[in-house]
Design a protein around this motif. Structure first.
Motif, short mmCIF file in Angstrom:
data_model
loop_
_atom_site.label_atom_id
_atom_site.label_comp_id
_atom_site.label_asym_id
_atom_site.label_seq_id
_atom_site.Cartn_x
_atom_site.Cartn_y
_atom_site.Cartn_z
N TYR A 94 0.84 -1.19 0.00
CA TYR A 94 0.00 0.00 0.00
C TYR A 94 0.88 1.25 0.00
O TYR A 94 1.81 1.35 0.80
CB TYR A 94 -0.92 -0.01 1.21
N TYR A 95 0.56 2.17 -0.90
CA TYR A 95 1.34 3.39 -1.07
C TYR A 95 0.48 4.61 -0.76
O TYR A 95 -0.67 4.70 -1.21
CB TYR A 95 1.85 3.52 -2.50
N CYS A 96 1.06 5.54 -0.06
CA CYS A 96 0.46 6.85 0.14
C CYS A 96 0.96 7.76 -0.97
O CYS A 96 2.13 7.66 -1.39
CB CYS A 96 0.89 7.37 1.50
N ALA A 97 0.10 8.66 -1.44
CA ALA A 97 0.49 9.56 -2.53
C ALA A 97 -0.14 10.93 -2.31
O ALA A 97 -1.19 11.04 -1.67
CB ALA A 97 0.05 8.99 -3.87
N SER A 108 -3.06 7.32 -11.08
CA SER A 108 -1.79 7.38 -10.36
C SER A 108 -0.82 8.39 -10.96
O SER A 108 -0.01 8.97 -10.24
CB SER A 108 -1.14 6.00 -10.31
N ASP A 109 -0.90 8.61 -12.27
CA ASP A 109 0.07 9.54 -12.86
C ASP A 109 -0.24 11.00 -12.57
O ASP A 109 0.51 11.88 -12.99
CB ASP A 109 0.23 9.29 -14.36
N ARG A 110 -1.34 11.27 -11.85
CA ARG A 110 -1.63 12.64 -11.42
C ARG A 110 -1.05 12.93 -10.04
O ARG A 110 -1.22 14.03 -9.52
CB ARG A 110 -3.13 12.87 -11.38
N TYR A 111 -0.37 11.96 -9.48
CA TYR A 111 0.19 12.12 -8.14
C TYR A 111 1.69 12.41 -8.25
O TYR A 111 2.42 11.71 -8.96
CB TYR A 111 -0.10 10.90 -7.28
N ASN A 112 2.11 13.43 -7.54
CA ASN A 112 3.47 13.94 -7.67
C ASN A 112 4.44 13.32 -6.67
O ASN A 112 5.65 13.30 -6.92
CB ASN A 112 3.47 15.46 -7.44
#
Length: 124
Positions: A94-97, A108-112
């Protein structure tokens, strides 16, 4: 830059609960969304839940609605993912973004910025 540090993963039996924490630091003033994604072996990273930085709105993947709850503590700059009624298929990293953008919350590609990930394993 924004730094994200996750904690709270582990091993739990099916039907059990876990809470994941994500502490944010650095230039948090330009964050719009905070989110949780997960990635199981051999699968793509998938959206789980997101919340606006001010905590006003939240979004969930259909697969976790009613089981997972995302929340945040403004004073601690921390976002939480409470996971209940866990299933073996919830096993993943699990990843926080964090995202500076206000659209496409589930992409996901909108997360920096990303945390290092925390393993959640649900045994049957």
């Amino acid at each position: 830059q924004v730094q994200l540090v996750e904690s709270g993963g582990g091993l739990v039996q099916a039907g059990g609960s876990l809470r994941l924490d994500c502490a944010a630091s650095g230039r948090t003033f330009n964050i719009y969304y905070m989110a949780w994604f997960r990635q199981a072996p051999g699968k793509e990273r998938e959206f789980q839940a997101a919340i606006t930085w001010n905590g006003g709105r939240s979004y969930y993947a259909d697969s976790v609605k009613g089981r997972f709850t995302i929340s945040r503590d403004n004073a601690k700059n921390t976002v939480y993912l409470q996971m209940n009624s866990l299933k073996p298929e919830d096993t993943a990293v699990y990843y926080c973004a964090a995202s500076r953008y206000s659209d496409y919350v589930m992409m996901s590609d909108r997360y920096n910025y990303w945390g290092q990930g925390t393993q959640v394993t649900v045994s049957s």
